[in-house]
Design a protein around this motif. Structure first.
Motif, PDB file in Angstrom:
ATOM      1  N   GLU A  21      -8.480 -58.925 -30.541  1.00 19.48           N
ATOM      2  CA  GLU A  21      -9.812 -58.461 -30.922  1.00 19.48           C
ATOM      3  C   GLU A  21     -10.877 -59.080 -30.028  1.00 19.48           C
ATOM      4  O   GLU A  21     -11.826 -58.413 -29.627  1.00 19.48           O
ATOM      5  CB  GLU A  21     -10.072 -58.781 -32.386  1.00 19.48           C
ATOM      6  CG  GLU A  21      -9.300 -57.887 -33.342  1.00 19.48           C
ATOM      7  CD  GLU A  21      -9.841 -57.992 -34.759  1.00 19.48           C
ATOM      8  OE1 GLU A  21     -10.637 -58.899 -35.013  1.00 19.48           O
ATOM      9  OE2 GLU A  21      -9.451 -57.156 -35.575  1.00 19.48           O
ATOM     10  N   ASN A  24     -10.736 -57.266 -26.789  1.00 20.60           N
ATOM     11  CA  ASN A  24     -11.358 -55.948 -26.897  1.00 20.60           C
ATOM     12  C   ASN A  24     -12.874 -56.066 -26.900  1.00 20.60           C
ATOM     13  O   ASN A  24     -13.566 -55.232 -26.330  1.00 20.60           O
ATOM     14  CB  ASN A  24     -10.891 -55.253 -28.180  1.00 20.60           C
ATOM     15  CG  ASN A  24      -9.707 -54.333 -27.935  1.00 20.60           C
ATOM     16  OD1 ASN A  24      -9.865 -53.136 -27.757  1.00 20.60           O
ATOM     17  ND2 ASN A  24      -8.518 -54.908 -27.909  1.00 20.60           N
ATOM     18  N   ASN A  72     -10.719 -51.534 -31.514  1.00 23.38           N
ATOM     19  CA  ASN A  72     -10.744 -52.777 -32.291  1.00 23.38           C
ATOM     20  C   ASN A  72     -12.102 -53.472 -32.226  1.00 23.38           C
ATOM     21  O   ASN A  72     -12.439 -54.273 -33.096  1.00 23.38           O
ATOM     22  CB  ASN A  72      -9.668 -53.742 -31.791  1.00 23.38           C
ATOM     23  CG  ASN A  72      -8.275 -53.319 -32.219  1.00 23.38           C
ATOM     24  OD1 ASN A  72      -8.110 -52.676 -33.241  1.00 23.38           O
ATOM     25  ND2 ASN A  72      -7.277 -53.667 -31.419  1.00 23.38           N
ATOM     26  N   THR A 446     -13.534 -57.460 -40.978  1.00 25.15           N
ATOM     27  CA  THR A 446     -12.559 -56.906 -40.048  1.00 25.15           C
ATOM     28  C   THR A 446     -11.862 -55.704 -40.664  1.00 25.15           C
ATOM     29  O   THR A 446     -11.253 -55.805 -41.730  1.00 25.15           O
ATOM     30  CB  THR A 446     -11.515 -57.974 -39.672  1.00 25.15           C
ATOM     31  OG1 THR A 446     -12.202 -59.115 -39.140  1.00 25.15           O
ATOM     32  CG2 THR A 446     -10.541 -57.433 -38.654  1.00 25.15           C
ATOM     33  N   GLN A 448      -9.309 -52.438 -39.568  1.00 19.97           N
ATOM     34  CA  GLN A 448      -8.440 -51.895 -38.534  1.00 19.97           C
ATOM     35  C   GLN A 448      -8.443 -50.367 -38.574  1.00 19.97           C
ATOM     36  O   GLN A 448      -8.319 -49.762 -39.638  1.00 19.97           O
ATOM     37  CB  GLN A 448      -7.004 -52.400 -38.732  1.00 19.97           C
ATOM     38  CG  GLN A 448      -6.793 -53.843 -38.329  1.00 19.97           C
ATOM     39  CD  GLN A 448      -6.987 -54.043 -36.845  1.00 19.97           C
ATOM     40  OE1 GLN A 448      -6.326 -53.419 -36.032  1.00 19.97           O
ATOM     41  NE2 GLN A 448      -7.922 -54.908 -36.488  1.00 19.97           N
TER      42      GLN A 448
END
Length: 465
Positions: A21, A24, A72, A446, A448
């Protein structure tokens, strides 16, 4: 609809996922920087007749496609944004602008022109949709990540400084990339109108005015060598704006300066005094500069201001353009079709006064949007601009106020010039930065993305490529 699947917090997740992450996030920030720095800077003289347009278009499409693959980094931010009023407003305005362009293109008598845009600007459906998508993805990547926001603002400051130095060199008639005669006008002598890397002096000044305020917001919280460097960049940028001789940019900066001084519950008298003192010093320096031989071009431009007080054919073009707003009132004639529509209907006196001019735009964005995308497009643009209206809340910090002022400054410039890719990028991204910085979110839960989101994002990215 896609169901958001909340996962464990970063502290509870395997280090490999957390590292992915973070990776990303860095890559996504790099793509945002690529667009914000590469679009205004990129030109490719000698490779194409559209050397000032095509490189900018390709960079924006590539950056947007790259961002889509960084799901992400933006998916969690998108979920957090859509849970806030500001985020939903931004998403709705950007979606309405893209939908307006799409419907207008489908109904246009010149769909191929509306899709790709004219060679002068390439601001058709493709780039409008990519611009709206890029702005939302950028806001999603930056929300809850102040460090990423600082990196993007620093990139804008750096590129504005580079472009300003190049423009100042152009004014001194030293240009390693373009022949000086391309931007030299015969007006009671040789008058240089510096374009920088933006194609024309008005587009140069418009971009630099917005970038100047973003740099100011970054410099307000910086000290030491960084603060000195940022303030030096602001001075160089302001000098380039003055040398461009663009009235709309100077007017826009005055409006934005007043807006920053008035931000919050109380007038910031100290800040207003600093701006007033800076303006007075600048006026004295300009007066001295005009007495030198190198100040000839600026002196001729100021003389042209007096003789051309109302901006040349603008008022006549606006007058002749108003009847076009009722021909296709709902969805307009299609993006980038103003030139062909106006040419058949412009008045005889305008044709005789400017027989060699092709009016590709009314030089007023709300009027252009109303003609090309109808009142639906004007409504969508209004929604986007309402994102810059300050909320009745306690005084906001200088950085947020500067981002807000940057968007307003760019919009004021666009009331007098055509909308180009860099101009639209500055306006849309200012709205995205303001939404991300003013959302009040410091962290985002967070989330996904599912397989459906990844498939759709990959398909759209492939289409942009």
């Amino acid at each position: 609809s896609v169901r958001l699947r909340t996962t464990k917090s970063l502290s509870e997740r395997p280090p490999l996922v957390a590292g992915a992450e973070r990776g990303n996030g860095r890559i996504a920030t790099a793509f945002i920087v690529l667009a914000m720095a590469g679009v205004p800077l990129a030109i490719a003289p000698g490779l194409s007749l559209e050397y000032e347009v095509l490189p900018k278009l390709l960079i924006l499409l590539a950056a947007t496609a790259g961002l889509l693959f960084c799901w992400n980094a933006w998916y969690s931010g998108a979920a957090a944004l859509l849970a806030t009023k500001r985020g939903r407003w931004l998403a709705g305005a950007l979606g309405a602008l893209a939908a307006s362009a799409a419907i207008s293109t489908l109904l246009s008598a010149r769909p191929e022109l509306a899709l790709a845009g004219s060679p002068a600007r390439r601001y058709g459906l493709v780039i409008q949709a990519a611009m709206a998508l890029f702005a939302f993805l950028a806001a999603s990547c930056l929300v809850g990540h102040p460090r990423r926001l600082r990196v993007v603002l620093a990139a804008v400051a750096c590129v504005s400084g580079v472009i300003s130095l190049y423009a100042i060199a152009q004014y001194a008639r030293w240009d390693p990339l373009l022949p000086v005669k391309l931007y030299t006008i015969q007006y009671e002598g040789n008058m240089v109108r510096i374009p920088g890397t933006l194609g024309h002096a008005v587009h140069l000044a418009s971009f630099l005015a917005g970038a100047l305020l973003l740099t100011y917001g970054l410099a307000a919280g910086s000290t030491g060598k960084t603060g000195v460097l940022l303030r030096g960049t602001m001075l160089v940028t302001l000098l380039a704006i003055v040398l461009s001789g663009t009235r709309s940019a100077i007017l826009a900066l005055v409006v934005a300066g007043v807006m920053v001084a008035l931000s919050g519950r109380r007038v910031r008298f100290r800040l207003a005094a600093q701006w007033a003192a800076g303006g007075a010093i600048l006026a004295l320096l300009i007066a001295g500069f005009l007495q030198l031989e190198i100040g000839t071009s600026l002196h001729l431009r100021l003389r042209q201001w007096r003789q051309d007080f109302y901006g040349g054919p603008r008022l006549t073009v606006w007058r002749d353009s108003l009847p076009l707003t009722v021909i296709h009132p709902i969805f307009g004639s299609g993006p980038e079709t103003f030139g062909s529509e106006f040419r058949r209907r412009q008045s005889v006196d305008l044709s005789r006064a400017y027989p060699d001019f092709f009016q590709e735009s009314p030089h007023n964005v709300p009027l252009a949007v109303t003609i090309e995308q109808g009142f639906f497009g004007l409504l969508a643009l209004t929604f986007l601009m309402l994102a810059f209206v300050p909320a009745p809340s306690p005084a906001e910090n200088i950085r947020v106020a500067a981002i807000r002022a940057s968007g307003v400054c760019t919009f004021v410039c666009l009331l007098f010039i055509p909308l180009t890719i860099p101009g639209a990028l500055m306006l849309y991204t200012a709205a995205a930065l303001l939404t991300a910085a003013g959302s009040g979110l410091t962290t985002a839960a967070t989330v996904q993305p599912g397989a459906g989101v990844k498939i759709v994002a990959s398909a759209v990215a492939a289409l942009l490529v």
